[in-house]
Design a protein around this motif. Structure first.
Motif, short mmCIF file in Angstrom:
data_model
loop_
_atom_site.label_atom_id
_atom_site.label_comp_id
_atom_site.label_asym_id
_atom_site.label_seq_id
_atom_site.Cartn_x
_atom_site.Cartn_y
_atom_site.Cartn_z
N LEU A 1 0.95 -1.23 0.05
CA LEU A 1 -0.08 0.03 0.00
C LEU A 1 0.96 1.17 -0.04
CD1 LEU A 1 -2.68 -1.10 2.72
CD2 LEU A 1 -3.16 -0.36 0.14
N ALA A 2 1.94 1.18 0.79
CA ALA A 2 2.89 2.29 0.92
C ALA A 2 3.61 2.72 -0.54
CB ALA A 2 3.89 1.98 1.81
N LYS A 3 3.61 1.80 -1.32
CA LYS A 3 4.04 1.92 -2.67
C LYS A 3 3.11 2.47 -3.82
CE LYS A 3 7.62 -1.54 -1.86
NZ LYS A 3 8.10 -2.70 -2.33
N GLN A 4 1.79 2.73 -3.41
CA GLN A 4 0.76 2.74 -4.34
C GLN A 4 0.56 4.24 -4.42
OE1 GLN A 4 0.25 0.00 -6.33
NE2 GLN A 4 1.48 -0.77 -4.96
N PRO A 5 1.07 4.99 -5.28
CA PRO A 5 0.77 6.48 -5.14
C PRO A 5 -0.56 7.14 -5.07
CG PRO A 5 1.75 5.88 -7.35
CD PRO A 5 1.66 4.65 -6.42
N HIS A 6 -1.48 6.31 -5.53
CA HIS A 6 -3.09 6.90 -6.04
C HIS A 6 -3.79 6.27 -4.69
CE1 HIS A 6 -2.93 2.52 -7.23
NE2 HIS A 6 -4.08 2.57 -7.18
#
Length: 699
Positions: free
Chosen positions: A117-122
């Motif tokens: 989740l921390a890597k999903q910019p949106h």
């Protein structure tokens, strides 16, 4: 149960239910007069006995990428978890046996989710452990499915503000709609590890005074509470009871195809499992309601639907003691259940205010954004339909030019589509061997391909699924992210050209050849089938006007020809001719090499006379091709104005990747020849061989 919410509104439940979700509002008795409060019913050994009131403290945690990077060690087990609610022994065992839950592995799985989740910019999600474990349970601890579900959950919430914005439980309007009791989780479960029962009262609101959108908003608020608070719903699922008493045409008229599509999308976003749907008090509007939602229901859900004409019949499935007094039971009065549900919503006001913060920013999504337009094909607004429109099928409107062509060449009568589609669904329901898609857009494609002859359409649908089942080499395990498929896709084995000659002209497909030392002909045709299905579903020019193919045989060698034997040729010609609703309007061969005539004559032998007359061989004479296909429609490499081929290929690669879930879903459809009345249709009977691909021996 969360799904129930979807369903909550109208059978959405039925359709929405369609999904699998499992969150149902949990209630516990708080005193002798049946006053109920939401709590953890899972902690009760006997849900029929009163328990002390217990409100679950709700901790909301926002994902913080930097914090995650500092706390997420290489070994996920180092993740320090928030406290999770303890499960009763019965629920813990069900979670273990049915959902693949391994308590010792939960911290690691949650750590992996938080890192992702921390890597999903949106994405801007909640990240508390109890929330995430609900999604893990709803996805049976498949991390990939859980990621997809979390993305879908927030995508849908962001794309449908009508349902998910301005959700203040203290608002007078929301209180008014909550008081109607359209969607009610009941306080008692069917055993210590049984599903939550959700009562959906379809006729409890006045459609002349209440908007279905406002009703659905409250329903989804209840579902959100079940998602975060009710372990029974998340582990055991929910049993939906739909009361159709009072359901009239005016209520049905509020359900447009767009609204239904949005409701079903919400269902897909919630991690809830539906264990059964029971209809009671069927009204005159039931048939219309069922027809509206049936095409969106999975086969599994369809098999779990039952209709009961009397309470006595219902009580054989759901015992009286679990039901409200108004339904012949001893599970409390509806008025008390409704009041407690209203109060519980107000008690969680801070939760709903906080929840408004968690939405997607589609501008930051890698790749194509997902918004109301891309998800639903509309601007996101709800428009009420007059009832005559209501019964019209959910089909993309044709352009005026294509609509005229459909009328003139395909015998299409728009006013008859609904009856024809209903007739196909009724026939499919009686075919024990066919498991088919039944949505309107899919079925109308076959009707158009058969010029609206019902009997020919039935034959085509049967053969379509028979051939697909008999060719697992081509039609199974079609993953656009498979290593070889991804390479073939980027090489441009096939690509549709963006423009047609006229507004009602056929779609043009340009096909090339790949390195036979790296890719088998089966792998290439598997990819081509993936592209073809998208065109069949999305491209009205192809569906109405047909298709024109161009096969560029430049760089073809004897190794390519050796992959073609009569058996293989017979398979692909049957798949693309007899078993496909797509009509071939012409096929052009260019840059033909020496030896081409042998394979060409082999192909011609399997084609019908009409298609043989539409074959054209141009050799290397491009001017000859331009007489049939204007130069301006072709890519730059062929002297045209359609841009470079690679740009077209890259655009289509993204589209095919976006269909990954569709291809996975396709695995469930086909025929079970053991159940076919009469002689089975398999590789042997269809192709005269055992179904394997064998290369020809060449002297």
């Amino acid at each position: 149960m969360v799904r129930y919410v979807a369903n909550i509104q109208i059978l959405q439940l039925i359709i929405t239910c369609t999904g699998d979700s499992t969150a149902c509002i949990a209630y516990c008795s708080t005193n002798a007069n049946n006053s109920l409060r939401m709590g953890i019913v899972g902690l009760q050994n006997n849900p029929i006995e009163a328990s002390q009131p217990f409100r679950v403290p709700l901790t909301v945690t926002k994902c913080n990428s930097s914090a995650l990077r500092s706390t997420h060690q290489p070994a996920p087990r180092a993740h320090k978890m928030d406290s999770l609610r303890l499960l009763s022994p019965e629920l813990a065992e069900k979670a273990r046996t049915e959902l693949n839950e391994v308590p010792s592995r939960i911290p690691e799985d949650i750590a992996v989710l938080k890192a992702w989740l921390a890597k999903q910019p949106h994405l801007n999600p909640r990240c508390d452990d109890q929330f995430l474990v609900g999604f893990l349970r709803g996805c049976k601890y498949s991390l990939e499915k859980t990621k997809e579900k979390l993305d879908t959950y927030y995508t849908v919430k962001s794309a449908i503000p009508e349902f998910f914005d301005n959700r203040d439980p203290a608002d007078a309007k929301i209180q008014e709609h909550a008081a109607l009791g359209v969607n009610l989780p009941l306080p008692y479960t069917m055993g210590a590890d049984g599903p939550r029962i959700v009562l959906v009262r379809m006729g409890s609101y006045d459609p002349s005074k209440n908007s279905i959108v406002d009703i659905m908003k409250v329903c989804y608020m209840i579902t959100d509470l079940l998602l975060v608070n009710d372990d029974i719903s998340m582990i055991a699922g929910h049993m939906v009871l739909v009361d159709l008493r009072g359901l009239g045409l005016s209520a049905l008229a509020q359900f447009s195809p767009t609204l239904i599509k949005k409701m079903t999308s919400v269902i897909e976003g919630f991690p809830i499992r539906t264990k059964g749907i029971h209809f009671v008090n069927p009204s005159s509007g039931f048939d219309a309601l069922y027809r509206m939602f049936h095409g969106f229901l999975s086969q599994k859900i369809q098999e779990r639907i039952a209709v009961h004409d009397t309470f006595e019949a219902l009580h054989k499935v759901i015992p009286k003691k679990y039901l409200p007094e108004e339904y012949g039971g001893s599970g409390g009065k509806l008025a008390n259940i409704i009041e407690d549900c209203k109060n519980e919503l107000v008690a969680y006001r801070d939760f709903f205010i906080e929840d408004a913060r968690y939405r997607n920013d589609e501008r930051k999504r890698p790749g194509r954004p997902k918004n109301a337009s891309t998800l639903f094909g509309v601007d996101g607004s709800f428009r009420s339909l007059d009832f005559p429109q209501l019964i019209m099928p959910d089909i993309r409107p044709l352009s005026p030019a294509l609509a005229q062509k459909a009328k003139d060449e395909l015998n299409e009568v728009p006013e008859r589509l609904d009856d024809d589609i209903a007739a196909l669904r009724a026939w499919l329901a009686k075919c024990p061997h066919i498991k088919s898609r039944t949505d309107d857009q899919f079925l109308v494609g076959f009707l158009r391909g058969c010029k609206h002859s019902l009997e020919r359409t039935k034959e085509k649908l049967d053969l379509y699924y028979s051939v697909r089942t008999a060719l697992p080499e081509l039609m199974r395990n079609r993953d656009p992210f498979d290593e070889k498929t991804a390479i073939i896709m980027r090489l441009g084995s096939a690509v549709p050209l963006p423009e047609t000659e006229t507004p009602d002209g056929p779609r043009i497909l340009l096909t090339g050849v790949n390195d036979p030392d790296k890719f088998t002909i089966q792998e290439v045709f598997k990819f081509n089938s993936m592209m073809g299905e998208i065109l069949m579903r999305e491209d009205d020019n192809l569906g109405v006007a047909g298709q024109v193919g161009i096969l560029d045989l430049a760089n073809t060698t004897m190794a390519h020809f050796l992959q073609f034997n009569p058996t293989f040729v017979k398979k692909i010609t049957m798949m693309s001719q007899e078993a496909s609703p797509m009509r071939m309007k012409g096929f052009h061969y260019i840059n033909t090499p020496t030896g081409f005539e042998t394979v060409y004559n082999m192909f011609k032998g399997f084609l019908n006379e009409k298609n043989r007359s539409r074959l054209h061989v141009h050799g290397s004479n491009m001017e000859s091709l331009y007489k049939y296909i204007p130069k301006r429609l072709l890519p730059e490499e062929y002297g045209g104005d359609a841009g470079p081929i690679q740009a077209l290929v890259d655009d289509w690669a993204k589209k095919i990747e976006s269909y990954r879930d569709y291809y996975k879903e396709e695995e469930q459809y086909g025929t079970d020849e053991k159940k076919r009345p009469g002689k089975p249709k398999n590789a042997d009977t269809l192709f005269g061989i055992d179904g394997s691909f064998r290369k020809l021996e060449v002297d």
